[in-house]
Write an enzyme that holds these catalytic residues in place. Structure first.
Site, PDB file in Angstrom:
ATOM      1  CE1 TYR A 284      -4.484   0.999   0.678  1.00  0.00           C
ATOM      2  CE2 TYR A 284      -3.265   2.957   1.304  1.00  0.00           C
ATOM      3  CZ  TYR A 284      -4.452   2.351   0.949  1.00  0.00           C
ATOM      4  OH  TYR A 284      -5.601   3.101   0.853  1.00  0.00           O
ATOM      5  CE1 TYR A 331      -5.188   5.529  -2.180  1.00  0.00           C
ATOM      6  CE2 TYR A 331      -7.147   6.836  -2.514  1.00  0.00           C
ATOM      7  CZ  TYR A 331      -6.246   6.245  -1.669  1.00  0.00           C
ATOM      8  OH  TYR A 331      -6.397   6.363  -0.308  1.00  0.00           O
TER       9      TYR A 331
END
Lengths: 382, 131
Positions: A284, A331
């Site tokens: 992440y 994203y």
């Protein structure tokens, strides 16, 4: 009865206007089912995770016309949700309560610029009451600011520099150049990173992730069921979560140690492997700093040495965020590292495929480093 | 940047009663005498839910900070301050600030924007002069 990921669905991604998050979610599930060689009606479990739009949830069952589900829930642990959904789906499949679980994230925070509305993530203009209101009135209303505070603490404690973070941005952009799904594919240099405008010091623009409209779904089922399906099965060998609950006071590890230090070893132990065995790392990366801190906490380098590690060529030898990550590709919260992990584990990365991809680590991160999830994926069974 | 407008809610009523009279209220544990942040609902030291409001001295040091750049606004500084009692507060830093704020001694003052509650901010405890 071990669980596998048998399908991956990625919608059109990025500055895609005129579609709602529930529409992206439904499309992603349809694409994932088709990718798995299944029909939507084969799905008997559904886990949803809504983004900032906040409108993907239980209604998705009706949007997809799904009948007689045996598992249905909304999951919310922010950026760790994608990994968490796969964990819950794997446990549900392995228990025998359900056969085919779709896990989906979708969001549509970007509005058509002609409508005059900015991205919802900017946060300005929100005026909550109470404690949130006090933070906003103080000028602290953006994740950018919170991560800047965490980054600065790491810098002051360990000597980490902005230039070192820049190596992460540059390396991931180079990966993105080979990813047809990536939104940002033009190469960047360290100078570009240093010269990009300040967002919240010490974070430059090129330290920060993109914002995207779209949806991603995966199909989790049993290895037995997947044996007859068209895609190479991606086995879910291990998993873990960690939620530190940082105390806001002396001794707090905020900005110094993340939950990955707990979720990582939990997942590796379950998979029966060590960090040295990992071939592909999908972290992440809401900010470059999140990558640096995660590399330390998973044990790819010692605590505090993330800066010299990434600046010293480690990103040339270790395959990290091979699709460009949230910084350069798209994203979709935790679905960004998860989707690229599935592609790499299957060996479908094309120009960017990592030759050795027997073990892929997927890391989710949510809140201000508050929530972590880890998956260990492999094209091979245990 | 001047602080913005904030309205109280049930959870913050006593805190903002404090800021209105120039007190920075934090939480004090009835069981173990430990201090915690004003937002705390449980004592971080002993896990007791029995917390009372008590004024902090209002002095502390900067743990971390950021200069925030927002379109249409001059840059402004926010930070996490460790109060001398221990708890961390995330607030705006104002006044004549040096470039490196690490461990800078600060004290709380209060701004009174029209139409909202009094908002605490931190400012250098002593006047700082460029070397």
């Amino acid at each position: 009865m071990s669980a596998v990921i048998a399908g991956l669905g990625i919608t059109e991604m990025g500055k895609v206007y005129g579609r709602t998050a529930p529409e992206f979610a439904a499309d992603a599930v349809r694409l994932a089912a088709a990718d798995a060689g299944l029909t939507v009606s084969d799905i008997d479990g559904l886990l949803t995770n809504t983004g900032i739009s906040g409108d993907v949830g239980l209604n998705l069952q009706r949007d997809l016309g799904l009948r007689d589900l045996r598992l249905l829930s909304e999951v919310q642990a922010y950026g760790s949700s994608a990994g968490a959904m796969v964990q819950y789906a794997a446990m549900a499949v392995e228990s025998g309560m359900v056969d085919v679980v779709a896990c989906v994230f979708a969001d549509a925070p970007l509005k058509d610029p002609s409508s005059g509305a900015g991205a919802a993530y900017a946060g300005a203009g929100r005026r909550p009451a109470g404690w949130q209101g006090l933070a906003a009135a103080s000028g602290i209303y953006s994740a950018n600011t919170m991560y800047a505070l965490a980054t600065r603490r790491h810098m002051r404690t360990y000597g980490t520099t902005s230039e070192q973070l820049g190596h992460i941005a540059v390396a991931q952009r180079a990966w993105a150049a080979k990813n047809p799904l990536a939104q940002m594919r033009d190469p960047i240099t360290l100078a570009d990173h240093q010269n990009s405008r300040w967002i919240a010091e010490p974070l430059h623009l090129l330290d920060c992730c993109l914002v995207s409209n779209g949806g991603v779904a995966v199909i989790v089922t049993s290895a037995d069921r997947a044996a007859d399906l068209p895609q190479p099965a991606v086995h879910i060998l291990g998993w873990g979560q960690a939620h530190p609950g940082y105390v806001m006071g002396p001794g707090s590890e905020l900005g110094l140690v993340s939950g990955a230090a707990i979720s990582g070893p939990t997942a590796l132990k379950m998979a029966g492997v060590t960090i040295a065995d990992i071939d592909v790392v999908e972290l992440y990366d809401c900010y470059t700093f999140t990558v640096l801190l995660s590399l330390e906490d998973y044990g790819f380098c010692a605590k505090g040495e993330g800066g010299p590690f990434v600046a010293g060529g480690a990103l040339g030898s270790l395959a990290v965020n091979t699709g460009g990550g949230q910084l350069s590709s798209y994203y979709m919260w935790g679905m960004t590292p998860l989707s690229e992990a599935v592609i790499q584990a299957r060996g479908q990365g094309g120009e960017r495929q990592v030759p050795r991809h027997d073990l892929v680590l997927v890391s989710g991160n949510g809140g201000l480093l508050d929530h972590h999830s880890t998956l260990i994926l492999s094209p091979n069974p245990r | 940047m001047p602080v913005g407008i904030v309205q109280r809610d049930a959870a913050t009523a006593e805190f903002f009663d404090g800021t209105a009279r120039g007190d920075l209220l934090i939480r004090h544990c009835d069981t173990c005498d430990g201090w915690s942040a004003p937002q705390a609902r449980t004592c971080p030291h002993c896990a007791s839910p029995g917390l009372s409001w008590a004024p902090a001295a209002g002095t502390g040091k900067v743990v971390t900070w950021s200069v925030v750049h927002t379109k249409g606004l001059p840059p402004y500084t926010v930070g996490i301050v460790e109060l001398d009692e221990g708890p961390w507060l995330q607030l705006q830093l104002t006044g004549d600030l040096p470039e490196d704020l690490a461990d800078l001694r600060v004290r709380a003052t209060f701004e009174h924007p029209e139409g909202g509650e009094a908002v605490p901010v931190f400012t250098p405890a002593r006047v700082w002069k460029a070397p």
